[in-house]
Design a protein around this motif. Structure first.
Motif, short mmCIF file in Angstrom:
data_model
loop_
_atom_site.label_atom_id
_atom_site.label_comp_id
_atom_site.label_asym_id
_atom_site.label_seq_id
_atom_site.Cartn_x
_atom_site.Cartn_y
_atom_site.Cartn_z
N ARG A 38 1.01 -1.17 -0.03
CA ARG A 38 -0.05 -0.06 0.16
C ARG A 38 0.87 1.18 0.02
O ARG A 38 1.80 1.41 0.99
CB ARG A 38 -0.94 -0.15 1.30
CG ARG A 38 -1.87 1.19 1.36
CD ARG A 38 -3.10 0.89 2.17
NE ARG A 38 -2.57 0.87 3.60
CZ ARG A 38 -3.22 0.69 4.62
NH1 ARG A 38 -4.69 0.57 4.55
NH2 ARG A 38 -2.79 0.83 5.70
N VAL A 39 0.75 2.15 -1.05
CA VAL A 39 1.60 3.17 -1.27
C VAL A 39 0.70 4.36 -0.99
O VAL A 39 -0.42 4.75 -1.55
CB VAL A 39 2.30 3.24 -2.62
CG1 VAL A 39 3.12 4.43 -2.77
CG2 VAL A 39 3.01 1.83 -3.00
N LYS A 40 1.32 5.57 -0.03
CA LYS A 40 0.64 6.81 -0.01
C LYS A 40 1.83 7.88 -0.54
O LYS A 40 2.94 7.80 0.04
CB LYS A 40 0.56 6.92 1.59
CG LYS A 40 -0.12 8.28 1.86
CD LYS A 40 -1.41 8.45 1.41
CE LYS A 40 -2.07 9.85 2.04
NZ LYS A 40 -2.13 10.73 1.20
N THR A 84 3.49 -3.09 3.63
CA THR A 84 3.16 -4.21 3.26
C THR A 84 2.21 -5.15 4.09
O THR A 84 2.29 -4.81 5.24
CB THR A 84 4.44 -5.12 2.91
OG1 THR A 84 4.11 -6.26 2.25
CG2 THR A 84 5.11 -5.36 4.16
N THR A 85 1.53 -6.11 3.25
CA THR A 85 0.61 -6.68 4.03
C THR A 85 1.16 -7.81 4.87
O THR A 85 2.44 -8.41 4.68
CB THR A 85 -0.30 -7.52 3.04
OG1 THR A 85 -1.68 -7.90 3.70
CG2 THR A 85 0.28 -8.56 2.22
N ALA A 86 0.54 -7.97 6.10
CA ALA A 86 0.95 -8.89 7.07
C ALA A 86 -0.27 -10.05 6.88
O ALA A 86 -0.15 -10.59 8.15
CB ALA A 86 1.18 -8.33 8.37
N GLY A 87 -0.96 -10.08 6.21
CA GLY A 87 -1.96 -11.09 5.99
C GLY A 87 -3.17 -10.51 6.59
O GLY A 87 -3.38 -9.26 7.24
N GLU A 88 -4.43 -11.50 6.75
CA GLU A 88 -5.61 -11.14 7.28
C GLU A 88 -5.66 -11.37 8.68
O GLU A 88 -5.30 -12.30 9.15
CB GLU A 88 -6.65 -11.81 6.67
CG GLU A 88 -7.11 -11.33 4.97
CD GLU A 88 -8.21 -12.14 4.41
OE1 GLU A 88 -8.70 -13.12 5.12
OE2 GLU A 88 -8.52 -11.73 3.34
N THR A 153 -10.03 -8.26 7.95
CA THR A 153 -9.50 -7.10 7.83
C THR A 153 -7.79 -7.40 7.51
O THR A 153 -7.48 -8.30 7.94
CB THR A 153 -9.48 -5.88 9.00
OG1 THR A 153 -9.00 -6.45 10.24
CG2 THR A 153 -10.89 -5.59 9.18
N GLU A 154 -7.38 -6.62 6.60
CA GLU A 154 -5.98 -6.67 6.28
C GLU A 154 -5.19 -5.79 7.16
O GLU A 154 -5.31 -4.72 7.33
CB GLU A 154 -5.74 -6.36 4.93
CG GLU A 154 -4.53 -6.89 4.30
CD GLU A 154 -4.39 -6.70 2.71
OE1 GLU A 154 -3.53 -7.40 1.96
OE2 GLU A 154 -5.34 -6.00 2.08
N ARG A 155 -4.02 -6.71 7.80
CA ARG A 155 -3.02 -5.92 8.58
C ARG A 155 -1.97 -5.33 7.71
O ARG A 155 -1.40 -6.04 6.68
CB ARG A 155 -2.61 -6.69 9.57
CG ARG A 155 -3.60 -7.36 10.58
CD ARG A 155 -2.89 -8.07 11.62
NE ARG A 155 -2.38 -8.76 11.19
CZ ARG A 155 -1.09 -9.40 11.91
NH1 ARG A 155 -0.90 -8.95 13.18
NH2 ARG A 155 -0.50 -10.15 11.39
N TRP A 156 -1.40 -4.28 7.97
CA TRP A 156 -0.58 -3.45 7.22
C TRP A 156 0.64 -3.16 8.12
O TRP A 156 0.54 -2.84 9.18
CB TRP A 156 -0.76 -2.33 6.33
CG TRP A 156 -1.86 -2.57 5.55
CD1 TRP A 156 -3.19 -2.30 5.95
CD2 TRP A 156 -1.86 -2.99 4.11
NE1 TRP A 156 -4.05 -2.76 4.55
CE2 TRP A 156 -2.94 -3.13 3.57
CE3 TRP A 156 -0.66 -3.24 3.36
CZ2 TRP A 156 -3.31 -3.37 2.19
CZ3 TRP A 156 -0.69 -3.53 2.19
CH2 TRP A 156 -2.10 -3.77 1.55
#
Length: 182
Positions: A38-40, A84-88, A153-156
Motif C-alpha cells: 500500500r503506497v501513500k 506491506t501486508t501482514a495477512g488477514e 481486515t488486512e493488517r499492514w
C-alpha cells in the motif's frame, strides 16, 4: 616488516571506500518483488494497493491490483508511506459489533411486527410484544454477529524507506553532501 605496515592501512582504506560507496548508492526498499503493498504518495488522494514489481534506481514500480491493472511509478522522494501486508487479521470486532447492532435492530422490528400481526392458536391469549421484541432482537443480534465475524481486515506493516545520501559536485570543484531523512 614494512610490508605489514603497508597492508593494514591499505586494507582499511579499501574497507572505508567500500562503505562510502554503499552509503552514496541509492538505497533499496526492503520489499520483495510480487509483494502486496500500500503506497501513500504526495500526488495521490487515496493510497494505492498494488503489487511491488521492482525498483529502478530511485523509482519504485507497482502493478495495480484492482480493475485497472495499471503500471504505477513513484520516485522515492514522492512516497510518504510504504506498507506491506501482514495477512488477514482477526481484528473484526468492529464488524461483529456492527452486525450485531443492525441484526438486533432488525430482529426487534421483526419481533414487534410478528407480535402485532400474528395471533396464537388459543384465542384467549396473545403474544407479549415486549418479550417477542426482546427475543427477536436477541436472535437478530446473534445472526448479525455471525455474519459480521465472517469479514476479515488486512493488517499492514510499515516498510522503512531508505535514507538517501548523495554527493553532488558543486561549481567550486568540491562536493555537497545531501541527506534525505524520513
Amino acid at each position: 616488516m614494512r610490508l605489514k605496515a603497508l597492508v593494514l592501512p591499505l586494507a582499511l582504506l579499501c574497507i572505508s571506500s567500500e562503505g562510502l560507496a554503499q552509503r552514496t548508492a541509492p538505497g533499496t526498499v526492503a520489499l520483495a518483488p510480487g509483494s502486496r503493498a500500500r503506497v501513500k504518495a504526495q500526488s495521490m488522494v487515496a493510497p494505492l494497493v498494488a503489487n511491488f514489481l521492482e525498483q529502478r534506481g530511485d523509482t519504485l514500480v507497482f502493478i495495480e491490483d484492482d480493475r485497472g491493472r495499471g503500471l504505477w511509478t513513484f520516485a522515492l522522494s514522492q512516497v510518504e508511506r510504504l506498507e506491506t501486508t501482514a495477512g488477514e487479521g482477526g481484528r473484526n470486532q468492529r464488524y461483529v459489533a456492527r452486525g450485531a447492532m443492525f441484526g438486533g435492530a432488525a430482529g426487534l422490528v421483526g419481533g414487534l411486527a410478528f407480535a402485532a400481526a400474528a395471533s396464537p392458536s388459543d384465542t384467549t391469549r396473545e403474544y407479549s410484544k415486549p418479550m417477542t421484541a426482546l427475543v427477536g432482537a436477541a436472535l437478530g443480534a446473534g445472526v448479525g454477529a455471525i455474519i459480521g465475524s465472517r469479514f476479515k481486515t488486512e493488517r499492514w506493516v510499515n516498510v522503512p524507506l531508505p535514507r538517501q545520501f548523495s554527493f553532488v559536485p558543486n561549481r567550486r570543484g568540491g562536493f555537497t553532501l545531501s541527506i534525505g531523512l524520513r
